[in-house]
Motif scaffolding. Structure first.
Motif, PDB file in Angstrom:
ATOM      1  N   VAL C 170       0.846  -1.194   0.000  1.00 28.36           N
ATOM      2  CA  VAL C 170       0.000   0.000   0.000  1.00 28.36           C
ATOM      3  C   VAL C 170       0.881   1.244   0.000  1.00 28.36           C
ATOM      4  O   VAL C 170       0.609   2.216  -0.720  1.00 28.36           O
ATOM      5  CB  VAL C 170      -0.959  -0.018   1.199  1.00 28.36           C
ATOM      6  CG1 VAL C 170      -1.670   1.321   1.330  1.00 28.36           C
ATOM      7  CG2 VAL C 170      -1.975  -1.121   1.038  1.00 28.36           C
ATOM      8  N   ILE C 173       2.136   1.748  -3.488  1.00 28.30           N
ATOM      9  CA  ILE C 173       1.073   2.225  -4.391  1.00 28.30           C
ATOM     10  C   ILE C 173       0.825   3.704  -4.137  1.00 28.30           C
ATOM     11  O   ILE C 173       0.705   4.509  -5.067  1.00 28.30           O
ATOM     12  CB  ILE C 173      -0.228   1.435  -4.173  1.00 28.30           C
ATOM     13  CG1 ILE C 173      -0.056   0.003  -4.671  1.00 28.30           C
ATOM     14  CG2 ILE C 173      -1.383   2.093  -4.927  1.00 28.30           C
ATOM     15  CD1 ILE C 173      -1.245  -0.871  -4.428  1.00 28.30           C
ATOM     16  N   ALA C 174       0.791   4.074  -2.858  1.00 29.30           N
ATOM     17  CA  ALA C 174       0.562   5.480  -2.526  1.00 29.30           C
ATOM     18  C   ALA C 174       1.667   6.336  -3.124  1.00 29.30           C
ATOM     19  O   ALA C 174       1.413   7.414  -3.668  1.00 29.30           O
ATOM     20  CB  ALA C 174       0.481   5.665  -1.026  1.00 29.30           C
ATOM     21  N   THR C 176       3.519   5.747  -5.768  1.00 28.91           N
ATOM     22  CA  THR C 176       3.421   5.906  -7.223  1.00 28.91           C
ATOM     23  C   THR C 176       2.271   6.813  -7.598  1.00 28.91           C
ATOM     24  O   THR C 176       2.167   7.234  -8.739  1.00 28.91           O
ATOM     25  CB  THR C 176       3.171   4.581  -7.970  1.00 28.91           C
ATOM     26  OG1 THR C 176       2.189   3.856  -7.252  1.00 28.91           O
ATOM     27  CG2 THR C 176       4.411   3.772  -8.132  1.00 28.91           C
ATOM     28  N   SER C 177       1.361   7.043  -6.661  1.00 25.86           N
ATOM     29  CA  SER C 177       0.223   7.911  -6.990  1.00 25.86           C
ATOM     30  C   SER C 177       0.534   9.372  -6.701  1.00 25.86           C
ATOM     31  O   SER C 177      -0.342  10.217  -6.796  1.00 25.86           O
ATOM     32  CB  SER C 177      -0.999   7.505  -6.175  1.00 25.86           C
ATOM     33  OG  SER C 177      -1.139   6.119  -6.168  1.00 25.86           O
ATOM     34  N   THR C 178       1.757   9.660  -6.297  1.00 25.74           N
ATOM     35  CA  THR C 178       2.104  11.020  -5.905  1.00 25.74           C
ATOM     36  C   THR C 178       3.112  11.601  -6.872  1.00 25.74           C
ATOM     37  O   THR C 178       4.308  11.449  -6.685  1.00 25.74           O
ATOM     38  CB  THR C 178       2.725  11.008  -4.491  1.00 25.74           C
ATOM     39  OG1 THR C 178       1.975  10.119  -3.690  1.00 25.74           O
ATOM     40  CG2 THR C 178       2.708  12.373  -3.890  1.00 25.74           C
ATOM     41  N   PRO C 179       2.644  12.239  -7.927  1.00 26.27           N
ATOM     42  CA  PRO C 179       3.595  12.835  -8.863  1.00 26.27           C
ATOM     43  C   PRO C 179       4.367  13.971  -8.191  1.00 26.27           C
ATOM     44  O   PRO C 179       3.946  14.494  -7.153  1.00 26.27           O
ATOM     45  CB  PRO C 179       2.707  13.355  -9.987  1.00 26.27           C
ATOM     46  CG  PRO C 179       1.341  13.458  -9.411  1.00 26.27           C
ATOM     47  CD  PRO C 179       1.255  12.428  -8.346  1.00 26.27           C
ATOM     48  N   VAL C 182       2.780  17.069  -6.835  1.00 22.81           N
ATOM     49  CA  VAL C 182       1.982  16.909  -5.623  1.00 22.81           C
ATOM     50  C   VAL C 182       2.888  16.753  -4.406  1.00 22.81           C
ATOM     51  O   VAL C 182       2.758  17.469  -3.407  1.00 22.81           O
ATOM     52  CB  VAL C 182       1.038  15.701  -5.738  1.00 22.81           C
ATOM     53  CG1 VAL C 182       0.376  15.414  -4.402  1.00 22.81           C
ATOM     54  CG2 VAL C 182      -0.019  15.962  -6.794  1.00 22.81           C
ATOM     55  N   VAL C 186       3.222  19.208  -1.129  1.00 20.30           N
ATOM     56  CA  VAL C 186       2.956  18.701   0.224  1.00 20.30           C
ATOM     57  C   VAL C 186       4.199  18.848   1.093  1.00 20.30           C
ATOM     58  O   VAL C 186       4.129  19.305   2.243  1.00 20.30           O
ATOM     59  CB  VAL C 186       2.487  17.236   0.161  1.00 20.30           C
ATOM     60  CG1 VAL C 186       2.362  16.663   1.565  1.00 20.30           C
ATOM     61  CG2 VAL C 186       1.157  17.136  -0.558  1.00 20.30           C
ATOM     62  N   TYR C 240       8.098   9.505  -6.078  1.00 21.03           N
ATOM     63  CA  TYR C 240       7.365   8.956  -7.219  1.00 21.03           C
ATOM     64  C   TYR C 240       8.031   7.696  -7.758  1.00 21.03           C
ATOM     65  O   TYR C 240       7.366   6.730  -8.107  1.00 21.03           O
ATOM     66  CB  TYR C 240       7.278  10.028  -8.310  1.00 21.03           C
ATOM     67  CG  TYR C 240       6.317   9.717  -9.425  1.00 21.03           C
ATOM     68  CD1 TYR C 240       5.163   8.981  -9.183  1.00 21.03           C
ATOM     69  CD2 TYR C 240       6.542  10.165 -10.713  1.00 21.03           C
ATOM     70  CE1 TYR C 240       4.266   8.712 -10.188  1.00 21.03           C
ATOM     71  CE2 TYR C 240       5.647   9.895 -11.728  1.00 21.03           C
ATOM     72  CZ  TYR C 240       4.515   9.170 -11.456  1.00 21.03           C
ATOM     73  OH  TYR C 240       3.636   8.897 -12.463  1.00 21.03           O
ATOM     74  N   ARG C 247       7.310  -1.786  -6.574  1.00 19.96           N
ATOM     75  CA  ARG C 247       6.251  -2.670  -7.102  1.00 19.96           C
ATOM     76  C   ARG C 247       6.843  -3.700  -8.044  1.00 19.96           C
ATOM     77  O   ARG C 247       6.502  -4.877  -8.001  1.00 19.96           O
ATOM     78  CB  ARG C 247       5.212  -1.861  -7.886  1.00 19.96           C
ATOM     79  CG  ARG C 247       4.436  -0.860  -7.100  1.00 19.96           C
ATOM     80  CD  ARG C 247       3.505  -1.469  -6.108  1.00 19.96           C
ATOM     81  NE  ARG C 247       2.400  -2.197  -6.708  1.00 19.96           N
ATOM     82  CZ  ARG C 247       1.748  -3.162  -6.085  1.00 19.96           C
ATOM     83  NH1 ARG C 247       2.095  -3.509  -4.871  1.00 19.96           N
ATOM     84  NH2 ARG C 247       0.748  -3.794  -6.665  1.00 19.96           N
TER      85      ARG C 247
END
Lengths: 695, 394, 363
Positions: C170, C173-174, C176-179, C182, C186, C240, C247
């Motif tokens: 998880v 995955i998180a 890779t979802s953060t370009p 972003v 943050v 990223y 993965r």
């Protein structure tokens, strides 16, 4: 281990039950299984796929994965219960006391580690041996398993070895610590027959030499007869009969064992006079097992009210040597009674010639190096050399050979998936060797069809069964409307004896045998005249094999089809073929009627092949001829006679003629032909390989 | 009126999203009830990871659908006194409109919350559609490349690798410029790219139904007429060389800069899809059922589209989800560099870019769209992961 | 092997030529040139003036010829300007140098990268300093990213379905979802802003003396790199990439761990630790290696975003400046660098794959 007395069993499994747990349910894989292996004894475990024999082996190894668990019983090794051992204790036993040999040698060896390192690891772990000593030991064991040039092999990676060599390495790895118990899980299934024979000999010899006990798991009864002292027949998670090999083979006391023997082609079976008797019905799925006897619904001796309730215990048979059966009625059954006379058939007379091949050759150009290929040097693979034969209406012509012999290439040329390099293929007098399938007319296409080997691959997984047959009808222009085609499809389902409601099922809902039937129905959709069956039953369980074979024969009789039956299994070939063609490295080495090919004179290769095939019949006496080495690669065939590298008759030919010249075709009386340099006198000295001892 | 505190802000936002909650609850209730009958989709509801992912994705899909109901203000409204307003600030003079800027105002005094919701509309419109087009292109080219191999494959693979060798940002900078839009290049590229779906459908129908000519003719005619109409409407743009349809027949106009964003995203994604499809085809073509189709004389397109493609669907569906996420990220990149879409556009990339200038002082205008974008991509990735796991369990 | 290398190199060269030509064509479209003329001469030029300016500066000749000149395989153009002084492609770079011999060819092949119209500097030298700056950034990113992701992937993959696996999966995955745009935002809000985030909290608690925990601006890292000014940009790019490589590693590792030869090793009595280290690792790292190498060009995108966000004047920042200011020669220079990086990593990945995988290394 000092408190273990060598007169006690080395492995004692009592009432073992193993289950696998999925999200939905518990699936019992092995139930109430008991067996005992004495020191130096070879125990066979026989059964069809899904019967739980491999699970037993993994249970002994305590390696059932995350979902599997032993839910009852005990497994005692040298008196200690393996179920109660800690991980560390198990690690000490694995590899040193109990070793395992696997089905697929290539997959069982680490591709990124040198063979020597993989071997040397065993004594380094268990005996704390230093690296040098371990490598020296490895070298010695590699010699023991009769591999040539051990130093080179130790430094090689697994992919650089052939399949047979890899399996010898796996065996060597198992023997590195001189284990007390060796578990062999289908050790030869992935290998060619002639290579298998060598491995079996080796295992037997080494077992004797080191006094190792063996647990030999196989679906092949003939192989068990060759290797084991005792055996245990399993059906659907249970042991149904156990005893010494002789007793179980000759005085079986369980209906399943009997049915199994009646469904495999043994010498003497004949498709017309004494057809095989298939076991009716299907193997039950683990969660759909019947109440009472698991074999009940398929059993000829089934008695309602008795066999379908309660649990059925294993019972000892009087007068046997630890002979047991899980049958309530074994005392009542008349075991000597001959099988109910099955249908017998008139021998069909072959009709006119429908297919004729003249001097067919198919060469491929391949780049020498697969990865860096394309340009650079190319090699010519001679997949088929001077293939000449004819096939007649309602005749079965078997094409026999091991991997790389060119039998599949020849099928591709005939089907039009490839065009011939030279020579002629005439179908009803029409030359088709240069016409690829796209250019053939529908009639030609529908009259030559194929049944494929792998049932799990032969049907499109995302289309219903009916739809796939209807598609074939559409393409072949059968039927005028959708309704008419649907009717025709249902007729075809009847023809292959599948229930009509299967038409709307997806292939994954069917068993292997049922899928193969659909494949046959599809092949006959356009009224095929010639059917090429490429090992149609070799991937099926023995009890299903008989049924599918029978189906093919039945359709053939009705439709007068010409059947080209490609196979490596000589037993089944002897059973159903009218004529046989033996191929080796692209050459037809022998051709004749079935009787001619199975009796001397033989081509030396045929002779070895016949000797290599295990036969599950205690009356059969075989001459043991074990070929040295592996089948040469088709990319790099030997000069002269293709078989000269492994031929035991080579010395009989003067000079080195065999190494220089491809032998001529020698015509013997009755159309029997052999491609060999041997003289008639040599042929005359040949003895039959298989003899059936008089009863 | 008083300004809102953070708990009040969250409550108020939750309240604004009410249509989304209702829709989500309905979707989940129905799906879970019938999950055994829904195939792979139903299996999603066996895996908590996939459910979370699906919920996140559907949250934004519904937010986009119900955006007019959710937004408190129009995304371009600039209200007095709300410049860089802090979250929860009350309006000076509500006049019947919603009395607060829930997430504050940006440098131009626009409502951050409403712009965030409006941004989801842009993404949900473009990303899935662009991915579908990329798939059409990738499949139509990847299947024959994998099936035939040889020169054709070599040439196509070379081109695909060529495009993949471009750093994406450089490609965007070269393609998405006013000069390029002026030159008409996007229109030409669109003309080629948008032809693929029609081609794809036509071949799909023909290869299977050529054995039933009547049905085939009707179907093909429908595809050509309807598809052609859509195709021409998409391309037709008054005042450009592509004025193909009279205004009465032109269904919709897509502004040039949206078109170029769309086209370039498809362009960047297609080569990867091509490679995946090509690899899968290469693998599946050696199966016996393909040989069976060949031996009964099926044409190559039937084999590719009806025998190979359906059996490649597992990995493709998983990749499709991932790729929508990737496309979302790419759209964000475009916005972040101010390429393509107009500066007022509420899309997430542009708002992050605008907000990042005063990030250290007023973080919310950049943070809100950043987290929105991240949650959508996270949802898609979790969904893909769940799908992969569940399809393997079969 | 040599044969393979040679063929790869030819393909690479061909790819490089195609790519640079496409970039050349796209940057030399007429609107771009028109803009260039107006930038260089005067904004209020008439169309005719633009045309003559372009002609006198050598832009009016065929595209392919100009590409050849840029490449250095066609002699540079020569001409005379309005006052009759000689001009030419190769001349302009030697202005003011007396007695210099003017070469006939002056393209990339001769080491002449052209002249940046925005920075008023030779492209070659300018890019070199920018590349060096980005080189440091990339180096630190790789140092952080590769070990983190490999360890995450291997730990997750060695026991599929365990709690550790779930958690790490998880997490990746998180990530890779953060370009970058972003994670950058943050991270700056959390650590790099004295008005919000953790910095504010820490300051209130008296944990930090300065205004921020880490600097949200990396300009000072151009001269000397410290943890303070470099941590955030490096973290932004790494986040990223980490997830993606992790993965891949996990997938590869789980596949290897279910392979039969791992069972062989287990049933040989090898300890779990040694199974992972000796038997699984090498096989499991073959696939991620390729991924890592192919990731490097992808990092280039991250570099562009991050350098823009953190005002770090490296290669990515240069690319943005060049592209948005129509600096044609600089943009060409950037493309050449980018293309070389991409192709080189592809080559290394191919060779490494062959080296790591003994199954291919036969002949």
């Amino acid at each position: 281990m000092s408190d273990w007395d060598p007169s006690q069993p080395i492995l004692e499994i009592e009432n073992l039950s193993i289950s696998f747990f999925t999200r939905l349910r518990e699936i019992p894989a092995v139930m109430d299984f008991s067996c005992t292996v004495m020191p130096g004894e070879a125990m066979g475990l026989v059964g069809e796929s899904g019967c739980g024999k491999s699970t037993v082996a993994l249970g002994v190894m305590q390696d059932l994965g995350r979902n599997g668990r032993i839910v009852g019983g005990s497994i005692k090794f040298k008196g200690r219960d393996l179920n109660l051992m800690s991980d560390a204790e198990l690690r000490q036993i694995r590899g040193s006391e109990i070793a395992m040999i696997y089905q697929e040698p290539m997959a069982s060896l680490n591709p990124a580690m040198k063979v020597g390192a993989q071997l040397a690891e065993v004594p380094m772990i268990h005996q704390g041996m230093n690296k040098k000593a371990a490598w020296a030991l490895a070298r010695q064991i590699v010699e023991d398993v009769r591999l040539p040039d051990p130093d080179r092999i130790l430094k090689a990676y697994p992919h650089q070895l052939s399949g047979g060599q890899q399996q010898r390495i796996v065996i060597a790895m198992a023997l590195m610590s001189k284990p007390a118990l060796l578990i062999l899980d289908e050790p030869t299934t992935a290998l060619d027959v002639t290579v298998e024979a060598g491995i079996v000999d080796l295992v037997k010899e080494l077992g004797r030499k080191y006094g190792t006990s063996m647990l030999f798991i196989s679906h092949n009864l003939g192989l068990i007869l060759d290797t084991c002292d005792r055996l245990c027949v399993m059906y659907s998670g249970e042991a149904v009969e156990t005893g010494s090999v002789r007793q179980v083979f000759d005085k079986m006391r369980h209906p399943y064992t009997q049915a199994l023997f009646r469904s495999i082609p043994l010498p003497g079976a004949d498709k017309n006079a004494r057809p095989l008797i298939a076991i009716p019905g299907n193997f039950p799925l683990p969660h759909e097992r019947p109440e009472g006897c698991n074999f009940g619904p398929r059993c000829d001796y089934f008695q309602q009210g008795l066999c379908d309730r309660g649990t059925i215990p294993m019972e000892t048979i009087q007068g046997g040597d630890r002979h047991e059966s899980r049958c309530l009625r074994f005392r009542q059954i008349d075991w000597a009674a001959p099988p109910k006379a099955g249908k017998t058939f008139e021998k069909a007379e072959p009709g006119k010639v429908v297919l004729r091949m003249d001097d067919l050759r198919k060469y491929y150009e391949v780049s020498a190096n697969a990865l860096f290929g394309r340009s650079g040097e190319t090699k010519v693979v001679k997949a088929n050399e001077t293939l000449t034969f004819e096939a007649r209406e309602s005749e079965t012509l078997a094409i026999v050979g091991e991997s790389g012999c060119g039998k599949s290439t020849f099928a591709k040329v005939l089907m039009g998936l490839e065009t011939a390099t030279s020579g002629r293929v005439r179908l009803y007098g029409e030359e088709i060797q240069d016409t690829p399938i796209e250019k053939r007319n529908t009639n030609t296409v529908s009259s030559v069809q194929m049944v494929f080997q792998n049932p799990f691959d032969t049907l499109n997984p995302s289309m219903t069964v009916g739809r796939q047959i209807i598609r074939a009808l559409e393409v072949f222009g059968e039927g005028k409307s959708d309704r008419e085609r649907r009717e025709k499809m249902l007729d075809l389902m009847d023809l292959v004896k599948l229930p009509r409601e299967f038409a709307d099922r997806m292939p994954r809902q069917l068993s292997g045998g049922q899928k193969q039937r659909v494949g046959i129905a599809r092949a006959f959709a356009g009224g095929a005249k010639i059917v090429v069956a490429d090992e149609p039953v070799s991937a099926l369980d023995v009890s299903v094999q008989a049924a599918v074979t029978d189906l093919l024969m039945e359709i053939q009789r009705r439709e007068k089809t010409t059947l080209l039956f490609i196979s490596h299994d000589l037993s089944i070939v002897r059973y159903l073929a009218d004529r046989v063609m033996v191929m080796y490295l692209g050459h037809v080495v022998e051709m004749g009627t079935t009787d001619e090919v199975f009796a001397p004179p033989y081509h030396p290769y045929t002779e070895a092949l016949l000797s290599a095939v295990p036969i599950a019949d205690t009356r059969v006496k075989k001459k043991r001829i074990v070929l040295e080495g592996d089948i040469p690669s088709a990319m790099n065939p030997p000069p002269g006679c293709p078989f000269q590298t492994r031929c035991r008759w080579k010395a009989h030919v003067p000079g080195n003629l065999c190494e220089i010249e491809v032998p001529p075709i020698k015509k013997l009386p009755g159309g029997h032909q052999i491609k060999c340099h041997l003289t008639d006198d040599d042929f005359a000295t040949m003895e039959p390989v298989i003899e059936i001892a008089a009863e | 009126m008083d300004n809102l505190t953070w708990p009040q802000i969250f409550l108020a936002m939750g309240e604004r999203f009410w249509p989304v909650w209702v829709a989500l609850a309905l979707t989940f209730a129905l799906s879970i009830t019938f999950k055994r009958r829904l195939g792979l989709y139903g299996k999603l509801f066996d895996s908590p990871i996939a459910m979370i992912g699906f919920a996140l994705v559907m949250f934004w899909v519904f937010a986009a659908i119900f955006a007019p109901l959710i937004m408190t203000h129009a995304p371009l409204d600039q209200l007095p006194g709300m410049r860089n307003a802090s979250p929860g600030k009350a309006l000076r003079d509500p006049q019947g409109s919603y009395p607060y800027y829930l997430l504050g105002g940006d440098t131009l005094a626009r409502d951050v919350f409403s712009r965030m919701v409006a941004g989801s509309v842009v993404v949900i419109q473009i990303a899935p559609l662009a991915t579908i087009f990329a798939y059409m292109v990738g499949i139509t080219l990847g299947l024959p490349a994998g099936y035939y191999g040889g020169r054709f494959d070599t040439a196509l693979s070379f081109v695909a690798n060529l495009i993949l060798a471009f750093p994406v940002i450089l490609l965007f900078y070269l393609l998405v410029t006013p000069q390029i839009v002026q030159s008409g290049l996007p229109q030409y590229m669109a003309a080629v790219l948008f032809l693929f779906p029609i081609l794809f459908l036509g071949v799909l129908v023909n290869s299977r139904f050529y054995v039933k000519p009547r049905f085939r003719n009707i179907a093909i005619a429908l595809i050509v007429v309807l598809g052609g109409w859509l195709y021409l409407s998409t391309l037709s743009q008054p005042g450009t060389p592509f004025h193909l349809l009279p205004r009465a027949l032109d269904l919709f106009n897509i502004p040039g800069n949206t078109m170029i964003v769309f086209v370039s995203v498809v362009f960047v994604n297609s080569p990867t899809v091509f490679r995946i499809v090509r690899g899968l085809t290469f693998d599946i073509k050696s199966r016996d059922y393909v040989a069976a189709a060949q031996t009964r004389g099926e044409g190559p397109w039937y084999i590719m589209l009806w025998e190979i493609l359906p059996n490649a669907r597992g990995p493709l569906i998983v990749d499709f989800c991932l790729r929508i996420g990737y496309t979302t990220i790419l759209l964000g990149v475009l916005g972040f560099f101010g390429l393509g879409l107009s500066p007022e556009s509420p899309d997430w990339g542009s708002t992050i870019n605008a907000g990042s200038r005063l990030l250290a002082i007023y973080p919310i205008p950049a943070l809100a769209p950043a987290l929105a974008l991240m949650s959508l991509v996270l949802g898609l990735n979790l969904l893909a992961d769940g799908l992969r796991e569940e399809s393997l369990k079969d | 092997m040599l044969n393979f290398l040679a063929r790869r190199l030819v393909t690479m060269l061909l790819t490089a030529l195609c790519l640079t030509f496409i970039v050349f064509a796209l940057t030399n479209l007429h609107p771009n040139l028109e803009k260039l003329a107006k930038q260089q001469a005067s904004v209020r030029m008439s169309d005719a003036q633009v045309t003559s300016w372009l002609a006198s500066h050598g832009y009016a000749r065929p595209l392919v010829q100009r590409y050849g000149e840029w490449l250095g395989v066609v002699p540079g153009w020569t001409g005379k300007d309005a006052e009759g002084r000689p001009t030419g492609r190769c001349l302009s770079h030697y202005e003011g140098i007396k007695g210099a011999t003017i070469p006939r060819y002056c393209g990339i092949l001769q080491g002449d990268w052209g002249y940046s119209t925005v920075f008023r500097e030779g492209v070659g030298g300018f890019l070199a300093t920018r590349l060096a700056a980005t080189g440091w950034l990339m180096l630190w990113v790789l140092i952080v990213m590769i070990p983190t992701s490999l360890v995450m992937g291997v730990l997750a993959g060695m026991r599929e379905g365990s709690r550790l696996d779930r958690t790490l999966s998880v997490a990746s995955i998180a990530s890779t979802s953060t370009p970058e745009y972003v994670s950058g935002v943050v991270l700056i809000v959390l650590f790099g802003s004295s008005f919000t985030g953790l910095s504010l909290l820490f300051k209130q608690w008296g944990l930090i003396s300065g205004g921020v925990i880490l600097k949200g601006n990396a300009t000072s890292a151009m001269s000397h790199i410290t943890f303070d000014n470099f941590a955030l940009p490096v973290a932004t790019i790494s986040i990223y990439g980490v997830g993606y490589i992790a993965r891949m590693t996990r997938a590869s590792m789980t596949e290897v761990m279910t392979a039969q030869y791992i069972r062989t090793a287990r049933l040989k009595g090898v300890k779990f630790r040694n199974i992972v280290l000796r038997h699984a690792l090498r096989n499991a790292l073959i696939a991620p290696f390729t991924v890592i190498m192919l990731q490097i060009p992808w990092l280039l995108n991250g570099v562009v975003v991050t350098e823009t966000l953190f005002s770090y004047k490296g290669f990515g920042w240069t690319l943005v400046q060049a592209a948005s200011n129509n600096d044609i020669e600089l943009l060409m220079g950037c493309s050449v660098v980018a293309v070389i990086v991409v192709l080189l990593t592809q080559l290394i990945s191919d060779i490494g794959y062959v080296y790591l995988n003994p199954r291919i290394r036969i002949s």
